[in-house]
Design a protein around this motif. Structure first.
Motif, short mmCIF file in Angstrom:
data_model
loop_
_atom_site.label_atom_id
_atom_site.label_comp_id
_atom_site.label_asym_id
_atom_site.label_seq_id
_atom_site.Cartn_x
_atom_site.Cartn_y
_atom_site.Cartn_z
N ILE A 20 90.44 27.41 54.97
CA ILE A 20 91.32 28.55 55.23
C ILE A 20 90.67 29.38 56.34
O ILE A 20 89.55 29.87 56.18
CB ILE A 20 91.52 29.41 53.97
CG1 ILE A 20 92.10 28.55 52.84
CG2 ILE A 20 92.44 30.59 54.27
CD1 ILE A 20 92.12 29.25 51.50
N ASP A 21 91.36 29.51 57.47
CA ASP A 21 90.83 30.17 58.66
C ASP A 21 91.70 31.39 58.95
O ASP A 21 92.90 31.28 59.17
CB ASP A 21 90.86 29.19 59.84
CG ASP A 21 90.28 29.76 61.12
OD1 ASP A 21 90.50 30.94 61.41
OD2 ASP A 21 89.63 29.00 61.86
N ALA A 22 91.08 32.58 58.97
CA ALA A 22 91.80 33.82 59.26
C ALA A 22 90.99 34.65 60.24
O ALA A 22 89.75 34.69 60.16
CB ALA A 22 92.06 34.62 58.00
N ALA A 23 91.66 35.31 61.19
CA ALA A 23 90.96 36.11 62.18
C ALA A 23 91.88 37.19 62.73
O ALA A 23 93.11 37.05 62.72
CB ALA A 23 90.43 35.24 63.32
N TYR A 24 91.24 38.25 63.24
CA TYR A 24 91.95 39.37 63.86
C TYR A 24 91.22 39.73 65.15
O TYR A 24 89.99 39.74 65.19
CB TYR A 24 91.95 40.59 62.92
CG TYR A 24 92.41 41.87 63.58
CD1 TYR A 24 93.75 42.19 63.67
CD2 TYR A 24 91.48 42.77 64.12
CE1 TYR A 24 94.17 43.36 64.29
CE2 TYR A 24 91.89 43.95 64.73
CZ TYR A 24 93.24 44.24 64.82
OH TYR A 24 93.65 45.39 65.42
N GLY A 25 91.98 40.00 66.22
CA GLY A 25 91.39 40.39 67.49
C GLY A 25 92.18 41.53 68.12
O GLY A 25 93.37 41.70 67.84
N ALA A 26 91.51 42.32 68.97
CA ALA A 26 92.19 43.44 69.62
C ALA A 26 91.45 43.84 70.88
O ALA A 26 90.39 43.29 71.22
CB ALA A 26 92.27 44.63 68.65
N LEU A 27 92.02 44.81 71.59
CA LEU A 27 91.45 45.38 72.80
C LEU A 27 91.06 46.83 72.53
O LEU A 27 91.80 47.57 71.89
CB LEU A 27 92.47 45.32 73.94
CG LEU A 27 92.95 43.93 74.35
CD1 LEU A 27 94.22 44.03 75.20
CD2 LEU A 27 91.85 43.20 75.12
N SER A 28 89.92 47.25 73.06
CA SER A 28 89.46 48.61 72.78
C SER A 28 90.33 49.66 73.46
O SER A 28 90.49 50.76 72.93
CB SER A 28 88.01 48.77 73.22
OG SER A 28 87.88 48.60 74.63
N ASP A 29 90.92 49.33 74.63
CA ASP A 29 91.71 50.31 75.38
C ASP A 29 93.16 49.88 75.58
O ASP A 29 93.86 50.45 76.41
CB ASP A 29 91.06 50.57 76.75
CG ASP A 29 89.70 51.22 76.63
OD1 ASP A 29 89.45 51.88 75.61
OD2 ASP A 29 88.88 51.04 77.56
N GLY A 30 93.61 48.90 74.86
CA GLY A 30 95.00 48.47 74.95
C GLY A 30 95.59 48.36 73.56
O GLY A 30 94.86 48.26 72.57
N ASP A 31 96.93 48.37 73.48
CA ASP A 31 97.55 48.36 72.15
C ASP A 31 97.89 46.95 71.67
O ASP A 31 98.56 46.80 70.66
CB ASP A 31 98.81 49.23 72.14
CG ASP A 31 99.92 48.67 73.03
OD1 ASP A 31 99.68 47.66 73.72
OD2 ASP A 31 101.02 49.24 73.02
N ARG A 32 97.42 45.93 72.35
CA ARG A 32 97.72 44.56 71.95
C ARG A 32 96.68 44.06 70.96
O ARG A 32 95.48 44.25 71.15
CB ARG A 32 97.75 43.65 73.18
CG ARG A 32 98.24 42.21 72.91
CD ARG A 32 98.23 41.43 74.21
NE ARG A 32 98.60 40.04 74.06
CZ ARG A 32 99.80 39.53 74.37
NH1 ARG A 32 100.73 40.32 74.85
NH2 ARG A 32 100.05 38.24 74.24
N TRP A 33 97.15 43.40 69.90
CA TRP A 33 96.25 42.73 68.96
C TRP A 33 96.86 41.40 68.55
O TRP A 33 98.07 41.18 68.69
CB TRP A 33 95.94 43.60 67.74
CG TRP A 33 97.12 44.03 66.90
CD1 TRP A 33 97.81 45.21 66.99
CD2 TRP A 33 97.75 43.29 65.84
NE1 TRP A 33 98.83 45.26 66.07
CE2 TRP A 33 98.81 44.09 65.33
CE3 TRP A 33 97.53 42.04 65.25
CZ2 TRP A 33 99.63 43.67 64.28
CZ3 TRP A 33 98.35 41.62 64.21
CH2 TRP A 33 99.38 42.44 63.74
N ASN A 34 96.02 40.49 68.08
CA ASN A 34 96.53 39.23 67.58
C ASN A 34 95.80 38.83 66.30
O ASN A 34 94.73 39.37 65.98
CB ASN A 34 96.44 38.12 68.64
CG ASN A 34 95.01 37.76 69.03
OD1 ASN A 34 94.05 38.39 68.60
ND2 ASN A 34 94.85 36.73 69.85
N ALA A 35 96.39 37.90 65.58
CA ALA A 35 95.81 37.45 64.32
C ALA A 35 96.37 36.07 63.99
O ALA A 35 97.46 35.69 64.46
CB ALA A 35 96.12 38.43 63.18
N HIS A 36 95.63 35.31 63.20
CA HIS A 36 96.15 34.03 62.76
C HIS A 36 95.69 33.72 61.34
O HIS A 36 94.71 34.26 60.84
CB HIS A 36 95.74 32.89 63.70
CG HIS A 36 94.28 32.58 63.71
ND1 HIS A 36 93.48 32.75 64.82
CD2 HIS A 36 93.43 32.08 62.75
CE1 HIS A 36 92.24 32.40 64.53
NE2 HIS A 36 92.18 31.98 63.29
#
Length: 457
Positions: A243-259
């Motif tokens: 089971i693989d889960a992750a979250y990512g984001a930008l410090s100065d932008g409003d975009r984030w992703n996850a899977h």
């Protein structure tokens, strides 16, 4: 957030771990000997030849005759040094590569040589001979550094990298590939405890392998996005289901992703993996975008099979502009990349809003009839369901034929020759990139490659 996820913070954490390592009792020579004795020096010499023709559309939405889109022959070479660990703690990875176009008569962004612009966001020509970013002469032969990273391990459970690196721990942050990998500037920390792997990746800058220099991340609207960071985890059950889960984001932008990815293999040898990819970006989507996927594959005797499907939601809020989902922390291609498992190699990404797409592949290994090293097959993809106001509903499909031969003897032993042909069809009347933001017209695409690996040590 910038301070929390800066490279300097990660460097401080790595340095503290080094300082906290047990005192060393051996002499300097004996401590550093594994650094060299366990090191490797290897590389590749590759030849890539491609011809891709693309149709256009007339005023009535009908296809026009196909014209050259890509036409190039490129030479790529790389050399990599991977050390062992001095004092079982610290090592070094280095890799440089060079590219050169033997001929180039199409679009300059063919990815097997350097594109002669400053970055994928601004696309400003950096050579006086390159008057426009899309001129066929706007390629740039040369050399670039892909990897220059200090690597660390602390016992059996903790690893780290710092410098110019490729992420290797669970995260949403990945790289683009040509014959070379993309490069992040930053670092990572990994922790393994029993069946659980944890990862932190921090990146201040990035470059796709068709750029010589790194560049900062930008938001969809072209503003500075600051630092990219991601936290990930992978847990493997006793039955080898992961089971693989992750979250990512930008410090100065409003975009984030996850899977979220679940992967396993049945007792009968069938690989299966349901997956969910999520991207949130108010500058690109009206609501959170996502893609559901199901991946399966199996081998039986000389045959290998794949069957996969995806469904995408990526609402732009404008019925005349159908958005698409690209799993990365920048909307601009080449600005970053994500840890995305789906690769159909059938030209389109099949990723528009409300698009349902299916893929199938069959290949055969011919070693059982005296053709050791030779394999061949075909695959195909079909996507439908999306609708852009003012244009036909989306219907796109393609098929590919491929063959591979690994040379068995002689001076080129272990070299691999590969042939790949794709014919792609777009049945809408929308011009390329209009209405459907990631859609182009009918194509014929031919690729021929020769990959020659070598090892010095």
């Amino acid at each position: 957030m910038n301070k929390m996820f800066s490279v300097s913070t990660l460097a401080a954490a790595v340095f503290s771990a080094v300082v906290a390592a047990p005192a060393m009792s051996q002499t300097l020579s004996s401590e550093t000997s594994p650094f060299f004795t366990e090191s490797t020096l290897s590389g590749n010499l590759n030849f890539w030849m491609r011809s891709r023709d693309r149709a256009g559309t007339d005023a009535n939405g009908n296809d026009t005759a196909k014209e050259t889109n890509l036409d190039h022959g490129s030479i790529y070479a790389n050399l990599a040094f991977n050390s062992g660990y001095a004092a079982e703690v610290v090592g070094l990875d280095l890799m440089a590569f060079s590219t050169f176009d033997m001929w180039q008569n199409g679009s300059p962004d063919h990815e097997m040589n350097f594109w002669g612009v400053n970055n994928p966001f601004d696309k400003e020509p950096d050579d006086s001979e390159c008057t426009g970013a899309w001129d066929d002469v706007c390629t740039d032969n040369g050399v670039s550094l892909a990897t220059a990273a200090a690597k660390f391990k602390f016992g059996e459970n903790v690893t780290a990298k710092l410098g110019y690196f490729q992420p290797s721990v669970p995260s949403t942050i990945g790289i683009n590939w040509s014959f070379a990998p993309g490069t992040h500037v930053g670092g990572e920390l990994g922790l393994s405890v029993d069946n659980l792997d944890l990862g932190l990746v921090v990146s201040e800058r990035y470059k796709a392998p068709w750029f010589k220099e790194t560049y900062e991340f930008q938001t969809t609207d072209g503003e500075d996005a600051g630092t990219a960071y991601s936290l990930g985890a992978r847990y493997t059950l006793d039955n080898d289901v992961s089971i693989d889960a992750a979250y990512g984001a930008l410090s100065d932008g409003d975009r984030w992703n996850a899977h979220l990815k679940v992967k396993g293999t049945t007792e009968g040898g069938v690989y299966w993996s349901p997956q969910l990819y999520v991207v949130d970006d108010d500058e690109q989507y009206d609501s959170t975008a996502f893609q559901l996927a199901m991946l399966t594959s199996m081998s039986s005797g000389q045959y290998s099979y794949r069957a996969e499907a995806t469904y995408t939601e990526a609402d732009s809020g404008d019925p005349a502009k159908v958005q698409n989902l690209a799993y990365r922390l920048t909307s601009q291609y080449g600005g970053s990349n994500g840890t995305y498992d789906i690769w159909w190699n059938n030209r389109s990404d099949f990723n528009h809003d409300e698009e349902l797409a299916v893929f199938g592949s069959l290949s055969r290994d011919f070693s059982d009839i005296g053709a050791k090293g030779f394999s061949a097959g075909f695959n195909g993809a079909y996507g439908f369901g999306s609708s852009a106001k003012g244009y036909d509903d989306l219907k796109e499909y393609s098929y590919s034929l491929f063959a591979n031969y690994a040379i068995q003897t002689g001076a080129l032993k272990d070299a691999k020759v590969s042939f790949y042909f794709t014919q792609y069809f777009n049945d809408t009347d929308a011009p390329s990139w209009k209405g459907y933001t990631n859609l182009f017209q009918d194509e014929d695409d031919f690729k021929l490659t020769l990959a020659i690996p070598f090892s010095i040590k």
